[in-house]
Design a protein around this motif. Structure first.
Motif, PDB file in Angstrom:
ATOM      1  N   VAL A   3     -13.581 -58.718  10.077  1.00 31.56           N
ATOM      2  CA  VAL A   3     -13.526 -60.130   9.736  1.00 31.56           C
ATOM      3  C   VAL A   3     -12.086 -60.509   9.412  1.00 31.56           C
ATOM      4  O   VAL A   3     -11.428 -59.855   8.598  1.00 31.56           O
ATOM      5  CB  VAL A   3     -14.472 -60.484   8.567  1.00 31.56           C
ATOM      6  N   ALA A   4     -11.602 -61.517  10.102  1.00 29.05           N
ATOM      7  CA  ALA A   4     -10.295 -62.102   9.790  1.00 29.05           C
ATOM      8  C   ALA A   4     -10.529 -63.328   8.926  1.00 29.05           C
ATOM      9  O   ALA A   4     -11.436 -64.127   9.188  1.00 29.05           O
ATOM     10  CB  ALA A   4      -9.556 -62.482  11.073  1.00 29.05           C
ATOM     11  N   LEU A   5      -9.721 -63.463   7.878  1.00 28.93           N
ATOM     12  CA  LEU A   5      -9.905 -64.537   6.897  1.00 28.93           C
ATOM     13  C   LEU A   5      -8.656 -65.380   6.815  1.00 28.93           C
ATOM     14  O   LEU A   5      -7.534 -64.854   6.768  1.00 28.93           O
ATOM     15  CB  LEU A   5     -10.229 -63.926   5.531  1.00 28.93           C
ATOM     16  N   GLY A   6      -8.845 -66.693   6.790  1.00 32.87           N
ATOM     17  CA  GLY A   6      -7.742 -67.621   6.590  1.00 32.87           C
ATOM     18  C   GLY A   6      -8.116 -68.692   5.590  1.00 32.87           C
ATOM     19  O   GLY A   6      -9.288 -69.065   5.460  1.00 32.87           O
ATOM     20  N   ASP A   7      -7.122 -69.194   4.861  1.00 40.06           N
ATOM     21  CA  ASP A   7      -7.375 -70.256   3.885  1.00 40.06           C
ATOM     22  C   ASP A   7      -7.591 -71.596   4.571  1.00 40.06           C
ATOM     23  O   ASP A   7      -7.063 -71.862   5.657  1.00 40.06           O
ATOM     24  CB  ASP A   7      -6.186 -70.380   2.919  1.00 40.06           C
ATOM     25  N   ARG A   8      -8.353 -72.459   3.898  1.00 43.42           N
ATOM     26  CA  ARG A   8      -8.533 -73.841   4.313  1.00 43.42           C
ATOM     27  C   ARG A   8      -7.986 -74.761   3.223  1.00 43.42           C
ATOM     28  O   ARG A   8      -7.718 -74.330   2.095  1.00 43.42           O
ATOM     29  CB  ARG A   8     -10.020 -74.139   4.527  1.00 43.42           C
ATOM     30  N   ASP A   9      -7.850 -76.032   3.563  1.00 47.03           N
ATOM     31  CA  ASP A   9      -7.371 -77.019   2.599  1.00 47.03           C
ATOM     32  C   ASP A   9      -8.512 -77.751   1.911  1.00 47.03           C
ATOM     33  O   ASP A   9      -8.273 -78.694   1.148  1.00 47.03           O
ATOM     34  CB  ASP A   9      -6.461 -78.042   3.310  1.00 47.03           C
ATOM     35  N   ASP A  10      -9.762 -77.327   2.191  1.00 48.94           N
ATOM     36  CA  ASP A  10     -10.917 -77.953   1.557  1.00 48.94           C
ATOM     37  C   ASP A  10     -11.791 -76.851   0.955  1.00 48.94           C
ATOM     38  O   ASP A  10     -11.329 -75.728   0.768  1.00 48.94           O
ATOM     39  CB  ASP A  10     -11.695 -78.806   2.568  1.00 48.94           C
ATOM     40  N   ARG A  11     -13.042 -77.161   0.658  1.00 47.52           N
ATOM     41  CA  ARG A  11     -13.941 -76.163   0.054  1.00 47.52           C
ATOM     42  C   ARG A  11     -15.070 -75.775   1.011  1.00 47.52           C
ATOM     43  O   ARG A  11     -16.158 -75.406   0.577  1.00 47.52           O
ATOM     44  CB  ARG A  11     -14.504 -76.700  -1.265  1.00 47.52           C
ATOM     45  N   ALA A  12     -14.763 -75.804   2.284  1.00 45.67           N
ATOM     46  CA  ALA A  12     -15.752 -75.401   3.282  1.00 45.67           C
ATOM     47  C   ALA A  12     -15.559 -73.938   3.658  1.00 45.67           C
ATOM     48  O   ALA A  12     -14.455 -73.400   3.588  1.00 45.67           O
ATOM     49  CB  ALA A  12     -15.661 -76.279   4.519  1.00 45.67           C
ATOM     50  N   VAL A  13     -16.650 -73.307   4.067  1.00 44.73           N
ATOM     51  CA  VAL A  13     -16.590 -71.981   4.681  1.00 44.73           C
ATOM     52  C   VAL A  13     -16.982 -72.163   6.146  1.00 44.73           C
ATOM     53  O   VAL A  13     -18.064 -72.670   6.453  1.00 44.73           O
ATOM     54  CB  VAL A  13     -17.551 -70.995   4.000  1.00 44.73           C
ATOM     55  N   ARG A  14     -16.088 -71.767   7.021  1.00 44.14           N
ATOM     56  CA  ARG A  14     -16.324 -71.908   8.465  1.00 44.14           C
ATOM     57  C   ARG A  14     -16.383 -70.516   9.064  1.00 44.14           C
ATOM     58  O   ARG A  14     -15.424 -69.739   8.940  1.00 44.14           O
ATOM     59  CB  ARG A  14     -15.194 -72.711   9.098  1.00 44.14           C
ATOM     60  N   VAL A  15     -17.510 -70.171   9.684  1.00 37.24           N
ATOM     61  CA  VAL A  15     -17.661 -68.842  10.280  1.00 37.24           C
ATOM     62  C   VAL A  15     -17.761 -68.982  11.789  1.00 37.24           C
ATOM     63  O   VAL A  15     -18.440 -69.876  12.310  1.00 37.24           O
ATOM     64  CB  VAL A  15     -18.881 -68.101   9.708  1.00 37.24           C
ATOM     65  N   SER A  16     -17.081 -68.086  12.468  1.00 35.16           N
ATOM     66  CA  SER A  16     -17.105 -68.101  13.932  1.00 35.16           C
ATOM     67  C   SER A  16     -17.095 -66.663  14.423  1.00 35.16           C
ATOM     68  O   SER A  16     -16.788 -65.731  13.682  1.00 35.16           O
ATOM     69  CB  SER A  16     -15.892 -68.852  14.489  1.00 35.16           C
ATOM     70  N   SER A  17     -17.431 -66.507  15.697  1.00 36.73           N
ATOM     71  CA  SER A  17     -17.429 -65.186  16.306  1.00 36.73           C
ATOM     72  C   SER A  17     -17.449 -65.336  17.815  1.00 36.73           C
ATOM     73  O   SER A  17     -17.949 -66.331  18.350  1.00 36.73           O
ATOM     74  CB  SER A  17     -18.658 -64.394  15.855  1.00 36.73           C
ATOM     75  N   SER A  18     -16.951 -64.327  18.500  1.00 31.13           N
ATOM     76  CA  SER A  18     -17.017 -64.342  19.963  1.00 31.13           C
ATOM     77  C   SER A  18     -18.440 -64.154  20.454  1.00 31.13           C
ATOM     78  O   SER A  18     -18.740 -64.450  21.606  1.00 31.13           O
ATOM     79  CB  SER A  18     -16.115 -63.248  20.539  1.00 31.13           C
ATOM     80  N   PHE A  19     -19.356 -63.643  19.594  1.00 34.84           N
ATOM     81  CA  PHE A  19     -20.734 -63.446  20.050  1.00 34.84           C
ATOM     82  C   PHE A  19     -21.625 -64.634  19.720  1.00 34.84           C
ATOM     83  O   PHE A  19     -22.839 -64.550  19.836  1.00 34.84           O
ATOM     84  CB  PHE A  19     -21.332 -62.143  19.507  1.00 34.84           C
ATOM     85  N   LEU A  38     -13.582 -67.736   8.501  1.00 37.70           N
ATOM     86  CA  LEU A  38     -13.916 -66.344   8.760  1.00 37.70           C
ATOM     87  C   LEU A  38     -14.236 -66.187  10.238  1.00 37.70           C
ATOM     88  O   LEU A  38     -15.073 -66.915  10.772  1.00 37.70           O
ATOM     89  CB  LEU A  38     -15.140 -65.906   7.937  1.00 37.70           C
ATOM     90  N   HIS A  39     -13.558 -65.247  10.885  1.00 39.69           N
ATOM     91  CA  HIS A  39     -13.875 -64.957  12.286  1.00 39.69           C
ATOM     92  C   HIS A  39     -14.288 -63.498  12.400  1.00 39.69           C
ATOM     93  O   HIS A  39     -13.575 -62.591  11.962  1.00 39.69           O
ATOM     94  CB  HIS A  39     -12.691 -65.230  13.210  1.00 39.69           C
ATOM     95  N   LEU A  40     -15.440 -63.271  13.029  1.00 31.22           N
ATOM     96  CA  LEU A  40     -16.051 -61.945  13.091  1.00 31.22           C
ATOM     97  C   LEU A  40     -16.017 -61.361  14.494  1.00 31.22           C
ATOM     98  O   LEU A  40     -16.240 -62.067  15.480  1.00 31.22           O
ATOM     99  CB  LEU A  40     -17.506 -62.028  12.634  1.00 31.22           C
ATOM    100  N   GLU A  41     -15.731 -60.075  14.551  1.00 30.01           N
ATOM    101  CA  GLU A  41     -15.872 -59.286  15.775  1.00 30.01           C
ATOM    102  C   GLU A  41     -16.581 -57.987  15.406  1.00 30.01           C
ATOM    103  O   GLU A  41     -16.452 -57.508  14.276  1.00 30.01           O
ATOM    104  CB  GLU A  41     -14.518 -58.973  16.400  1.00 30.01           C
ATOM    105  N   SER A  42     -17.318 -57.399  16.328  1.00 34.27           N
ATOM    106  CA  SER A  42     -18.032 -56.158  16.027  1.00 34.27           C
ATOM    107  C   SER A  42     -18.247 -55.351  17.291  1.00 34.27           C
ATOM    108  O   SER A  42     -18.462 -55.915  18.365  1.00 34.27           O
ATOM    109  CB  SER A  42     -19.388 -56.476  15.390  1.00 34.27           C
ATOM    110  N   ASP A  43     -18.177 -54.022  17.155  1.00 32.57           N
ATOM    111  CA  ASP A  43     -18.594 -53.152  18.255  1.00 32.57           C
ATOM    112  C   ASP A  43     -19.748 -52.256  17.831  1.00 32.57           C
ATOM    113  O   ASP A  43     -20.026 -51.234  18.476  1.00 32.57           O
ATOM    114  CB  ASP A  43     -17.419 -52.343  18.812  1.00 32.57           C
ATOM    115  N   VAL A  44     -20.444 -52.627  16.744  1.00 34.76           N
ATOM    116  CA  VAL A  44     -21.669 -51.926  16.354  1.00 34.76           C
ATOM    117  C   VAL A  44     -22.803 -52.496  17.208  1.00 34.76           C
ATOM    118  O   VAL A  44     -23.047 -53.706  17.179  1.00 34.76           O
ATOM    119  CB  VAL A  44     -21.998 -52.120  14.864  1.00 34.76           C
TER     120      VAL A  44
END
Length: 388
Positions: free
Chosen positions: A57-73, A119-125
């Protein structure tokens, strides 16, 4: 994919979607359970090890109080405001990372002034293979947020956070085995966990030193803990404990099984017998590793599979075929691993016979008309960590 490739993909994915480089990248492994199946939610003993397949998981700050999750899958990101995170409104893949955010707050994290994160997720499990791709995601996210937000939780607590997310938000009635393996594991070792006290011991495995490899056979029969037989097995165990007057099946000594047979219907008795005997097999495996090394545990793995097949009834024809075929091809022991009803089997195979065993399994599956299985070796690996 190498671990470095996975980390780079996570970092690049976050930058592509947010326009900012990550503040950090964390990863956590999938797991194989060497022995101790369906004992964790019965307050018993388990003995998993982390594998060299991971979620990052790669994490970056935002300027608000939202949590944004993404992934290539997943095609679209999911965005939820920290103040509006409803555990009953999370569905699909995003329930795993967002469930962790909710569970951290339930464990006392003060997020009133926390900045939002991307939050951006990648996995090879492999997904659905019984190697706990879900706990890998939960554990990577839990470690990342714990560090980034300065929450101060230790790893055993983060394992409980992941379990709460899985139970309450995802809706899977699992125990704490998977998250504990992902967070507490070390290289070339397994995690011997007492699921009642949560005491953990890291036990060296030394498979390679003993000339052995762990061959995984992914049957490609997908299972899902949130549905079906897993919950029914847990209910049977709880009913058996109530009928026998014990808080959990952990408290039932093996010498009490004849009494249990008299008091319980046949199906509930067999569920209970599996858990009681499996707890003993875990203890025997740890003792055997300490005293004789990994070459001495094969019969315990075989007995565990027979118990899951006959007493707990969570195996499948594909899993049974994988176990039988690898044993015939030279494995010293084999068993299904994970919650059952599909997923994977593991076999301890002499290094010189790995390709032979893998080929034999593929041929046996083809002859039986099953889908071609995935076959690959795994190495006992470190737990969750910061990568960059």
């Amino acid at each position: 994919m190498t671990g470095t490739d996975l980390v780079e993909r996570a970092a690049a994915g976050l930058k592509d979607r947010s326009g900012r480089p990550p503040a950090g990248v964390w990863s956590a492994p999938g797991r194989a359970n060497l022995i101790g199946e369906h004992t964790d939610y019965n307050d018993g003993f388990v003995f998993p090890f982390a594998i060299d397949r991971r979620a990052a998981v790669a994490l970056g700050d935002r300027d608000d109080r939202a949590v944004r999750v993404s992934s290539s899958f997943a095609p679209d990101p999911v965005v939820v405001h920290l103040d509006e995170l409803d555990p009953d409104a999370q569905h699909g893949w995003s329930a795993y990372p967002l469930g962790v955010v909710w569970a951290l707050r339930e464990f006392g994290a003060d997020l009133a002034h926390a900045r939002g994160v991307d939050l951006h997720l990648e996995s090879d499990v492999p997904v659905g293979a019984g190697l706990s791709s879900s706990a890998a995601i939960e554990s990577a996210v839990a470690l990342a947020l714990n560090e980034h937000w300065g929450l101060g939780f230790d790893r055993p607590t983060l394992a409980q956070v992941g379990r709460l997310a899985e139970n309450r938000v995802v809706g899977a009635p699992t125990g704490i085995l998977d998250q504990s393996a992902a967070l507490l594991a070390e290289a070339d070792a397994g995690v011997f966990l007492d699921c009642r006290s949560l005491d953990a011991e890291v036990v060296p495995l030394h498979f390679a030193e003993a000339g052995l490899a762990v061959l995984v056979v992914d049957t490609r029969v997908e299972h899902a803990h949130a549905t079906g037989g897993y919950a029914a097995r847990r209910s049977s165990c709880e009913a058996g404990a109530r009928a026998l007057g014990v808080p959990s099946l952990r408290e039932l000594p093996e010498r009490e099984l004849p009494r249990a047979r008299e008091l319980l219907d046949d199906e509930t008795f067999r569920r209970v017998r599996h858990v009681v005997t499996e707890n003993r097999r875990v203890l025997d495996t740890v003792r055997a590793l300490h005293e004789g090394g990994p070459a001495t545990i094969g019969a315990l793995l075989d007995a565990s599979h027979a118990s899951m097949r006959d007493d707990f009834e969570i195996s499948t024809p594909e899993l049974d075929l994988a176990v039988e075929t690898t044993r015939a091809a030279g494995a010293i022991g084999a068993r299904m691993t994970g919650g059952g009803f599909g997923g994977s089997a593991i076999a301890l195979v002499p290094l010189a016979r790995v390709e032979e065993a893998a080929g034999a399994v593929r041929a046996a599956f083809a002859a039986a008309g099953h889908r071609e299985p995935g076959t690959f070796t795994v190495v006992p690996s470190p737990g969750a960590r910061r990568e960059r």
